[in-house]
Design a protein around this motif. Structure first.
Motif, PDB file in Angstrom:
ATOM      1  N   ALA B 151       0.826  -1.202   0.000  1.00 24.65           N
ATOM      2  CA  ALA B 151       0.000   0.000   0.000  1.00 24.65           C
ATOM      3  C   ALA B 151       0.862   1.255   0.000  1.00 24.65           C
ATOM      4  O   ALA B 151       0.477   2.291  -0.543  1.00 24.65           O
ATOM      5  CB  ALA B 151      -0.923   0.005   1.210  1.00 24.65           C
ATOM      6  N   ILE B 152       2.051   1.177   0.607  1.00 25.77           N
ATOM      7  CA  ILE B 152       2.977   2.323   0.548  1.00 25.77           C
ATOM      8  C   ILE B 152       3.581   2.405  -0.850  1.00 25.77           C
ATOM      9  O   ILE B 152       3.580   3.454  -1.487  1.00 25.77           O
ATOM     10  CB  ILE B 152       4.116   2.167   1.584  1.00 25.77           C
ATOM     11  N   HIS B 155       1.978   3.923  -4.241  1.00 25.91           N
ATOM     12  CA  HIS B 155       1.884   5.367  -4.463  1.00 25.91           C
ATOM     13  C   HIS B 155       3.226   6.012  -4.754  1.00 25.91           C
ATOM     14  O   HIS B 155       3.298   7.231  -4.871  1.00 25.91           O
ATOM     15  CB  HIS B 155       1.256   6.041  -3.243  1.00 25.91           C
ATOM     16  N   THR B 156       4.289   5.226  -4.819  1.00 29.06           N
ATOM     17  CA  THR B 156       5.593   5.818  -5.113  1.00 29.06           C
ATOM     18  C   THR B 156       5.868   5.733  -6.606  1.00 29.06           C
ATOM     19  O   THR B 156       5.201   5.004  -7.337  1.00 29.06           O
ATOM     20  CB  THR B 156       6.721   5.093  -4.358  1.00 29.06           C
ATOM     21  N   ARG B 157       6.856   6.496  -7.038  1.00 32.22           N
ATOM     22  CA  ARG B 157       7.139   6.536  -8.476  1.00 32.22           C
ATOM     23  C   ARG B 157       7.746   5.233  -8.961  1.00 32.22           C
ATOM     24  O   ARG B 157       7.439   4.773 -10.044  1.00 32.22           O
ATOM     25  CB  ARG B 157       8.083   7.697  -8.780  1.00 32.22           C
ATOM     26  N   ALA B 158       8.628   4.653  -8.172  1.00 34.35           N
ATOM     27  CA  ALA B 158       9.281   3.416  -8.606  1.00 34.35           C
ATOM     28  C   ALA B 158       8.732   2.263  -7.788  1.00 34.35           C
ATOM     29  O   ALA B 158       9.434   1.646  -7.023  1.00 34.35           O
ATOM     30  CB  ALA B 158      10.785   3.541  -8.433  1.00 34.35           C
ATOM     31  N   ILE B 162      10.592  -0.004  -4.899  1.00 39.81           N
ATOM     32  CA  ILE B 162      10.478   0.362  -3.487  1.00 39.81           C
ATOM     33  C   ILE B 162       9.868  -0.773  -2.669  1.00 39.81           C
ATOM     34  O   ILE B 162      10.329  -1.064  -1.566  1.00 39.81           O
ATOM     35  CB  ILE B 162       9.637   1.656  -3.345  1.00 39.81           C
ATOM     36  N   LEU B 165      12.330  -3.581  -2.012  1.00 32.84           N
ATOM     37  CA  LEU B 165      13.466  -3.021  -1.280  1.00 32.84           C
ATOM     38  C   LEU B 165      13.146  -2.878   0.207  1.00 32.84           C
ATOM     39  O   LEU B 165      13.988  -3.135   1.066  1.00 32.84           O
ATOM     40  CB  LEU B 165      13.799  -1.649  -1.871  1.00 32.84           C
ATOM     41  N   ILE B 166      11.913  -2.470   0.527  1.00 32.94           N
ATOM     42  CA  ILE B 166      11.532  -2.348   1.937  1.00 32.94           C
ATOM     43  C   ILE B 166      11.199  -3.719   2.512  1.00 32.94           C
ATOM     44  O   ILE B 166      11.522  -4.027   3.659  1.00 32.94           O
ATOM     45  CB  ILE B 166      10.322  -1.398   2.097  1.00 32.94           C
ATOM     46  N   PRO B 169      14.405  -6.610   3.741  1.00 37.61           N
ATOM     47  CA  PRO B 169      14.964  -6.589   5.097  1.00 37.61           C
ATOM     48  C   PRO B 169      13.920  -6.891   6.167  1.00 37.61           C
ATOM     49  O   PRO B 169      14.205  -7.583   7.138  1.00 37.61           O
ATOM     50  CB  PRO B 169      15.505  -5.166   5.262  1.00 37.61           C
ATOM     51  N   LEU B 170      12.680  -6.400   5.960  1.00 39.97           N
ATOM     52  CA  LEU B 170      11.639  -6.635   6.963  1.00 39.97           C
ATOM     53  C   LEU B 170      11.321  -8.118   7.095  1.00 39.97           C
ATOM     54  O   LEU B 170      10.900  -8.580   8.153  1.00 39.97           O
ATOM     55  CB  LEU B 170      10.357  -5.891   6.581  1.00 39.97           C
TER      56      LEU B 170
END
Lengths: 241, 223
Positions: B151-152, B155-158, B162, B165-166, B169-170
């Motif tokens: 959901a985050i 809404h980002t460009r890439a 993203i 990438l997030i 690690p999580l």
């Protein structure tokens, strides 16, 4: 107007840090096993602790931001995480140097504290790119806060999971089982922690007041030129007030 | 509950009609096993290597699902429609997580036999119940994180960058938990037993991030 008390704080930081390192070099004994190189401990460990606390504090500020929706809390969270990332880079570098000297390798995978720290660092390394990739400022602030809260909670859980997966080789120096520090080393270490915390607070205050001043100036400029209704168009990862 | 049912029906019907995620994820995982065969240059694998190859393959297949998860809502106005409805927004998170969990289960129904046939040397049949328990817990953790971060990221460009990438690690605690739990099960010559420690870690992770995600999901949907 934003940097009130910064001079006193900077001087206090400087004195504590210089005092701590004077004690490190001239007073504390060389560690019996590792010798002089062990003294990097007084830089590495406080930096690691303060960096991790900075991440968690960033998460707490983010909770405040989501509750109050004041942009200032987002700015605080951003600055805390930003400084903590810088300290985290320092921790990884000094830790690597120490590992090379003490264990003979630049990097050890069977070392839970090292590995968890790297994972946490990699996670926070995506914080700025994520902010930069969201153009709408208000949305950027909200999403960054959600990220900061989730990542802040991830920090302790990650350490627990990685530690469970490996044998302990990293020394635990502050509890009684892992070879408690002798008095003079403990005192120096505590002063070094205080100094590093002060350094974090000073850097945090400097960046915060710079950012606040800058956005104040640009809002004054826009007011002067009479177009203060126009939104800020420049893309940036840093929050604006 | 009715809201959840409606949202879930919508997700699953959309997937059944478009077949955008699941077939791709399943094919990806089988292809990756073949790639591993050539990359490692071995006829079969066992033990920790097998557990690692399997878990990482499912993880990356899941990333494909994560990237598609919210795209339709973003591009076709699903978010706007949902925001207009007078319902609690957290249900969207729960529905997305359950949908992704279901996708992963379907993918694993294909991937586990394929892995057993193509790469794993000891037979997977005797340990299948334990493997299923581990995978269900791991899927839950993955679905929770992916539904939140997706959901985050949408809404980002890439967004295709993203999100993973997030998430990677999580999700490392999930990888640790499931890979270590599967390792004794995949070991040749008398399968080892399942260690409850890893199930506890996976369960704790699911619980903490499940509650946390429910708590922070709401601000992601405001407009």
């Amino acid at each position: 107007m934003y940097g009130k008390g910064l001079r006193t704080l900077s001087v206090a930081t400087l004195i504590t840090l210089i005092g701590a390192f004077a004690l490190v070099f001239f007073w504390t004994p060389n560690e019996a096993d590792q010798g002089f190189v062990q003294k990097i401990f007084y830089l590495h460990v406080p930096m690691a602790i303060v960096a991790l606390c900075g991440f968690v504090v960033g998460g707490i500020f983010a909770i405040q931001h989501l509750r109050t929706r004041e942009p200032i809390w987002d700015l605080r969270s951003y600055v805390a995480i930003h400084i903590a990332i810088i300290l985290a880079v320092g921790t990884l570098i000094t830790g690597s140097i120490w590992a090379r000297a003490a264990w003979g390798h630049w990097w050890l995978w069977d070392e839970p504290t090292l590995v968890s720290f790297l994972i946490v660092f990699l996670l926070y390394a995506t914080y700025t790119p994520m902010r930069f990739a969201i153009e709408d400022r208000e949305r950027q602030a909200r999403y960054a806060s959600v990220f900061a809260i989730v990542a802040g909670a991830f920090v302790p859980l990650n350490f627990a999971a990685v530690r469970a997966s490996q044998e302990n080789t990293h020394p635990r120096v502050l509890n009684t089982t892992g070879g408690a520090l002798p008095g003079d080393m403990r005192l120096t270490f505590l002063i070094a922690i205080v100094g590093m915390t002060l350094l974090f607070i000073t850097l945090y205050r400097f960046e915060l007041s710079t950012k606040q001043t800058r956005s104040h100036i640009s809002s004054l400029k826009r007011k002067l030129s009479g177009d203060d209704d126009l939104p800020v168009l420049r893309r940036s990862a840093a929050p604006t007030l | 509950m009715r809201v959840l049912g409606a949202l879930l029906r919508k997700e699953l019907r959309l997937e059944l009609r478009t077949l955008e995620s699941v077939p791709g994820m399943a094919l990806f995982s089988v292809t990756t096993f073949v790639v591993f065969h050539f990359g490692l240059n071995r006829p079969n694998i066992e033990g920790d290597l097998a557990a690692g190859v399997f878990v990482v393959t499912i993880l990356f297949a899941g990333m494909l699902g994560l990237n598609r998860l919210y795209v339709a809502d973003q591009e076709e106005g699903g978010f706007d429609g949902f925001l207009m409805a007078p319902v609690d927004r957290t249900w969207l998170f729960v529905a997305k997580a359950i949908a992704l969990f279901t996708y992963l289960v379907v993918v694993e129904i294909v991937a586990v036999p394929a892995f057993g046939l193509l790469l794993l040397q000891p037979s997977i049949l005797p340990v299948l119940p334990s493997v299923i328990v581990v995978l269900l817990l791991a899927n839950l953790g993955f679905a929770i994180i992916a539904a939140l971060i997706g959901a985050i990221a949408v809404h980002t460009r890439a967004r295709d960058l993203i999100g993973p990438l997030i998430c990677l690690p999580l999700l490392i605690p999930v990888v640790i938990g499931s890979a270590r739990a599967l390792e004794p099960l995949f070991t040749q010559g008398g399968a080892g037993t399942l260690e409850t420690k890893w199930l506890l870690i996976l369960g704790l992770y699911d619980l903490v991030f499940g509650l946390l995600s429910v708590a922070v999901f709401d601000p992601l949907l405001e407009d």
